[in-house]
Write a protein that holds these residues in place. Structure first.
Motif, short mmCIF file in Angstrom:
data_model
loop_
_atom_site.label_atom_id
_atom_site.label_comp_id
_atom_site.label_asym_id
_atom_site.label_seq_id
_atom_site.Cartn_x
_atom_site.Cartn_y
_atom_site.Cartn_z
N ARG A 148 0.83 -1.21 0.00
CA ARG A 148 0.00 0.00 0.00
C ARG A 148 0.87 1.26 0.00
NH1 ARG A 148 -2.37 -0.92 4.30
NH2 ARG A 148 -4.31 -1.88 3.52
N ALA A 149 1.91 1.27 0.82
CA ALA A 149 2.79 2.44 0.91
C ALA A 149 3.54 2.66 -0.40
CB ALA A 149 3.77 2.27 2.06
N VAL A 150 4.03 1.58 -1.00
CA VAL A 150 4.76 1.70 -2.28
C VAL A 150 3.82 2.19 -3.38
CG1 VAL A 150 6.00 0.42 -4.06
CG2 VAL A 150 6.48 -0.03 -1.65
N LEU A 151 2.61 1.63 -3.39
CA LEU A 151 1.63 2.05 -4.39
C LEU A 151 1.31 3.53 -4.24
CD1 LEU A 151 -0.42 1.48 -6.63
CD2 LEU A 151 -2.04 0.77 -4.86
N ARG A 152 1.13 3.98 -3.00
CA ARG A 152 0.84 5.40 -2.75
C ARG A 152 1.97 6.28 -3.29
NH1 ARG A 152 0.67 5.14 2.35
NH2 ARG A 152 -1.53 4.52 2.48
N ASP A 153 3.22 5.83 -3.11
CA ASP A 153 4.36 6.60 -3.60
C ASP A 153 4.37 6.66 -5.12
OD1 ASP A 153 7.03 7.89 -3.15
OD2 ASP A 153 7.69 6.16 -4.31
N TYR A 154 4.07 5.52 -5.78
CA TYR A 154 4.04 5.52 -7.25
C TYR A 154 2.89 6.36 -7.79
CZ TYR A 154 7.79 2.15 -7.96
OH TYR A 154 9.01 1.55 -8.02
N ILE A 155 1.75 6.32 -7.10
CA ILE A 155 0.62 7.16 -7.53
C ILE A 155 1.03 8.62 -7.48
CG2 ILE A 155 -1.67 7.96 -6.86
CD1 ILE A 155 -2.32 5.11 -6.01
N HIS A 156 1.74 9.00 -6.43
CA HIS A 156 2.22 10.38 -6.31
C HIS A 156 3.18 10.72 -7.45
CE1 HIS A 156 3.49 14.11 -4.44
NE2 HIS A 156 4.75 13.73 -4.58
#
Length: 328
Positions: A148-156
């Motif tokens: 979830r944290a990695v995905l949030r970073d890539y979305i950003h």
């Protein structure tokens, strides 16, 4: 003679009583009562303790049922938690796939593909686990938080790139619009200049007026018949034009016979992107004022009767024409 004792008297009385009908009637009951009189207190105590024992058994059964119900609820909660984790892993994998569609950077696409494959692998591991595998589920739950944290970073990152690309596209579109507007302005200016130049060219164009054509004999007198013609004298005036550039001009005369063939062709000149023949020419100094000219066309051939037309040219333009009819 001995006197009977009291004990003997009692024993005799007892013996007589046992032989009586009354003893025989009540003996079984008395015998039973005397036989079990020693265990009645124990049975009585057990009877008193039985409700308490039954109550204790019922209490234990209720506790066991409550415990089973709690365990079942925990199992259901664990199953729901596992299902929710599966849904989140599937959603994260899907989001990675959607992110790739909006990215043009090959390096970033490769990273997104790796994270998507990782999420799908963890989802596969989770589906193969039983709800009772608490340690593995806890591990995958921690992994889920990382995903979830990695995905949030890539979305950003992707959002930042999209905003930057949008800004760049806006600047590009604005630059293209400005360039198009400049081109249109240049086209309009060019058209205006062309129109202005055309007007200037038209205004500056020379104009031959008062054109007359005279057929002459060899002695310079007027010829009445075509067989007597030795030359033509083309007289005209280049009209006043202050717009026209002053300087030397070459004026050409193109004399056409009745059959539209050129008479006395002497050479060619440029006209409308081609070269045509002329009959005679003359250089003249033009200063913007009326300029009178006579150009002679020598004739060395037999001419037939009919109409002869003279076209006058200067500066690549036809500036006038005139004609004369000759009898046979």
């Amino acid at each position: 003679m001995h006197r009977p004792t009291a004990r003997r008297t009692c024993m005799a009385d007892a013996l007589l009583f046992r032989q009586s009908p009354i003893y025989k009637h009540f003996y079984p009951t008395l015998s039973f009562t005397m036989k079990y009189s020693r265990i009645l207190p124990t049975l009585f105590a057990a009877a008193l303790a039985l409700p308490c024992f039954m109550a204790g058994c019922n209490s234990d059964s209720k506790k066991l049922a409550d415990k089973e119900r709690e365990l079942e609820e925990l199992r259901q909660l664990a199953e729901l938690d596992k299902k929710e984790m599966e849904n989140q892993y599937a959603e994260f994998a899907s989001q990675y796939g959607e992110l790739k569609k909006n990215v043009q950077n090959d390096s970033l696409v490769a990273k997104l593909e790796a994270e998507q494959a990782r999420a799908e692998q963890l989802l596969k591991e989770l589906k193969n686990l039983k709800s009772s595998s608490s340690a593995e589920i806890l591990r995958l739950k921690k992994e889920l938080a990382t995903v979830r944290a990695v995905l949030r970073d890539y979305i950003h990152q992707v959002d930042s790139l999209q905003r930057l690309n949008q800004e760049l596209r806006g600047e590009r579109d604005q630059a293209l619009a400005d360039a198009q507007r400049t081109r249109e302005e240049n086209v309009n200016i060019h058209a205006q200049n062309s129109a202005l130049n055309e007007k200037v060219a038209i205004a500056a164009q020379l104009n031959a007026t008062g054109i007359t054509i005279s057929a002459l004999k060899s002695n310079g007198k007027a010829a009445k018949k075509s067989k007597d013609i030795k030359r033509f004298a083309v007289n005209f005036t280049i009209a006043r034009n202050v717009t026209a550039q002053a300087g030397q001009r070459t004026v050409y005369v193109r004399l056409l016979k009745p059959n539209q063939q050129i008479a006395a062709e002497s050479g060619t000149f440029a006209y409308e992107n081609r070269h045509i023949g002329y009959s005679a020419c003359r250089a003249v100094e033009y200063n913007g004022q009326d300029t009178h000219l006579t150009i002679y066309v020598p004739i060395s051939e037999f001419l037939s009767a009919g109409t002869y037309t003279a076209h006058i040219f200067a500066d690549g333009q036809m500036i006038g024409q005139g004609s004369v009819h000759m009898a046979k």
